[in-house]
Design an enzyme around this catalytic site. Sequence first.
Site, PDB file in Angstrom:
ATOM      1  N   SER A 292     -10.981  21.254  63.421  1.00 39.48           N
ATOM      2  CA  SER A 292     -11.972  20.824  62.426  1.00 39.48           C
ATOM      3  C   SER A 292     -12.325  22.059  61.607  1.00 39.48           C
ATOM      4  O   SER A 292     -12.049  23.188  62.034  1.00 39.48           O
ATOM      5  CB  SER A 292     -13.228  20.335  63.171  1.00 39.48           C
ATOM      6  OG  SER A 292     -14.344  20.250  62.299  1.00 39.48           O
TER       7      SER A 292
ATOM      8  N   TYR B 113     -19.762  20.884  69.838  1.00 40.72           N
ATOM      9  CA  TYR B 113     -18.608  20.560  68.986  1.00 40.72           C
ATOM     10  C   TYR B 113     -17.998  21.825  68.394  1.00 40.72           C
ATOM     11  O   TYR B 113     -16.785  22.039  68.429  1.00 40.72           O
ATOM     12  CB  TYR B 113     -19.073  19.597  67.886  1.00 40.72           C
ATOM     13  CG  TYR B 113     -17.974  18.971  67.060  1.00 40.72           C
ATOM     14  CD1 TYR B 113     -17.320  17.819  67.488  1.00 40.72           C
ATOM     15  CD2 TYR B 113     -17.608  19.515  65.834  1.00 40.72           C
ATOM     16  CE1 TYR B 113     -16.322  17.227  66.713  1.00 40.72           C
ATOM     17  CE2 TYR B 113     -16.613  18.943  65.058  1.00 40.72           C
ATOM     18  CZ  TYR B 113     -15.981  17.789  65.495  1.00 40.72           C
ATOM     19  OH  TYR B 113     -14.993  17.209  64.721  1.00 40.72           O
TER      20      TYR B 113
HETATM   21  P1  NAD Z   1     -12.811   8.326  65.851  1.00 41.01           P
HETATM   22  O1  NAD Z   1     -14.091   8.120  66.585  1.00 41.01           O
HETATM   23  O2  NAD Z   1     -12.401   7.340  64.804  1.00 41.01           O
HETATM   24  O3  NAD Z   1     -11.590   8.474  66.871  1.00 41.01           O
HETATM   25  C1  NAD Z   1     -11.723   9.108  68.119  1.00 41.01           C
HETATM   26  C2  NAD Z   1     -10.620   8.619  69.026  1.00 41.01           C
HETATM   27  O4  NAD Z   1     -10.749   9.299  70.298  1.00 41.01           O
HETATM   28  C3  NAD Z   1     -10.690   7.123  69.339  1.00 41.01           C
HETATM   29  O5  NAD Z   1      -9.385   6.594  69.467  1.00 41.01           O
HETATM   30  C4  NAD Z   1     -11.409   7.092  70.697  1.00 41.01           C
HETATM   31  O6  NAD Z   1     -11.134   5.923  71.461  1.00 41.01           O
HETATM   32  C5  NAD Z   1     -10.798   8.331  71.324  1.00 41.01           C
HETATM   33  N1  NAD Z   1     -11.579   8.864  72.447  1.00 41.01           N
HETATM   34  C6  NAD Z   1     -12.893   9.254  72.467  1.00 41.01           C
HETATM   35  N2  NAD Z   1     -13.224   9.660  73.704  1.00 41.01           N
HETATM   36  C7  NAD Z   1     -12.118   9.541  74.472  1.00 41.01           C
HETATM   37  C8  NAD Z   1     -11.828   9.792  75.844  1.00 41.01           C
HETATM   38  N3  NAD Z   1     -12.763  10.266  76.696  1.00 41.01           N
HETATM   39  N4  NAD Z   1     -10.593   9.527  76.309  1.00 41.01           N
HETATM   40  C9  NAD Z   1      -9.635   9.017  75.471  1.00 41.01           C
HETATM   41  N5  NAD Z   1      -9.847   8.772  74.174  1.00 41.01           N
HETATM   42  C10 NAD Z   1     -11.074   9.018  73.683  1.00 41.01           C
HETATM   43  O7  NAD Z   1     -12.964   9.796  65.227  1.00 41.01           O
HETATM   44  P2  NAD Z   1     -12.039  10.671  64.256  1.00 41.01           P
HETATM   45  O8  NAD Z   1     -12.915  11.136  63.156  1.00 41.01           O
HETATM   46  O9  NAD Z   1     -10.770   9.997  63.950  1.00 41.01           O
HETATM   47  O10 NAD Z   1     -11.781  11.925  65.202  1.00 41.01           O
HETATM   48  C11 NAD Z   1     -10.505  12.349  65.617  1.00 41.01           C
HETATM   49  C12 NAD Z   1     -10.513  13.859  65.737  1.00 41.01           C
HETATM   50  O11 NAD Z   1     -10.718  14.436  64.463  1.00 41.01           O
HETATM   51  C13 NAD Z   1     -11.605  14.418  66.640  1.00 41.01           C
HETATM   52  O12 NAD Z   1     -11.091  15.471  67.429  1.00 41.01           O
HETATM   53  C14 NAD Z   1     -12.628  14.932  65.655  1.00 41.01           C
HETATM   54  O13 NAD Z   1     -13.401  15.973  66.204  1.00 41.01           O
HETATM   55  C15 NAD Z   1     -11.713  15.422  64.566  1.00 41.01           C
HETATM   56  N6  NAD Z   1     -12.339  15.607  63.255  1.00 41.01           N
HETATM   57  C16 NAD Z   1     -12.932  14.579  62.595  1.00 41.01           C
HETATM   58  C17 NAD Z   1     -13.501  14.802  61.346  1.00 41.01           C
HETATM   59  C18 NAD Z   1     -14.178  13.697  60.554  1.00 41.01           C
HETATM   60  O14 NAD Z   1     -14.841  14.033  59.543  1.00 41.01           O
HETATM   61  N7  NAD Z   1     -14.012  12.449  60.930  1.00 41.01           N
HETATM   62  C19 NAD Z   1     -13.453  16.087  60.788  1.00 41.01           C
HETATM   63  C20 NAD Z   1     -12.853  17.111  61.494  1.00 41.01           C
HETATM   64  C21 NAD Z   1     -12.291  16.855  62.720  1.00 41.01           C
END
Ligand code: NAD
Length: 260
Positions: free
Chosen positions: A142, A155
């Site tokens: 991130s 985080y």
């Molecule tokens: P999201 O909530 O849409 O997806 C998260 C996924 O992780 C889902 O499939 C969920 O079921 C799974 N998950 C959560 N806990 C789990 C566990 N204990 N075991 C197995 N699976 C689990 O969120 P996202 O935004 O797509 O996030 C994905 C990644 O991107 C994360 O690592 C997040 O930190 C990172 N990220 C997101 C953003 C943003 O702005 N959305 C920015 C930077 C980084």
Amino acid sequence: MLKGKRALVTGSTSGIGLGVARALAAQGCDLMLNGFGDPAAVEALRAGLEREHRVKVRHHGADLSRPEQVEALVAATVDVLGGVDVLVNNAGIQHTAPVERFPAERWDAILAVNLSSAFHTVRHALPHMRKAGWGRIVNTASVHGLVGSVQKVAYVAAKHGIVGLTKVVALETAGAGITCNAICPGWTRTELIEPQIAARARALGVELEEGGRALLAEKQPSRQFVTVGQLGALVVFLCSEAAAQLTGAALPVDGGWTAQ
Ligand code: NAD
């Protein structure tokens, strides 16, 4: 381009992970999906990807906060797909609170899912990549792997940790046909950030969309959300021959956030 490669994408039942899974499937990768969700919806997703891209797609519901389940997830991928060539450590969770009010239980959960799970998938998957003489590891870090923000102590610590893990794995695999990189998205519109958009909208007394625009205005100079399609395309590039010497990097995809 990736026909016959076998990919494990954690947290791929929604958001960025699903976008990455779609992009890899479109390149011919067989897939192991992972993540939570309504069983019927997950099955529809799995079958849809398989049908659309004519690749093999399976789902494993491992809870990544449990090391023994992470081990079972990698073992199932190797068992069902015949190996693991591409590993995308993407699952992540969030909690926001000031450090002195941050629940210790949320700290433990965020470190377990956002950081430790990647250590476990890597240590179990690497022997298979070394044997094949080829591998691609991509960790979804991130912007918070590069800079901090208030109220996100766990985080930010976990994401800085994943950037460190990325560098060490890259060094230990250098020259072995394996690369390890981190992608560092800024605001990307997924379920993960909806509570933050809602909180901002509430605080300003405005509609949800206006709350989203306010979050962007504060940090992301482009004032546009990153899309999951853009992140999927970047992961495909990192899996390509053109990126064979690109390793140990933490790549910002953040509309200029970390350029400030
Ligand atoms: P999201 O909530 O849409 O997806 C998260 C996924 O992780 C889902 O499939 C969920 O079921 C799974 N998950 C959560 N806990 C789990 C566990 N204990 N075991 C197995 N699976 C689990 O969120 P996202 O935004 O797509 O996030 C994905 C990644 O991107 C994360 O690592 C997040 O930190 C990172 N990220 C997101 C953003 C943003 O702005 N959305 C920015 C930077 C980084």
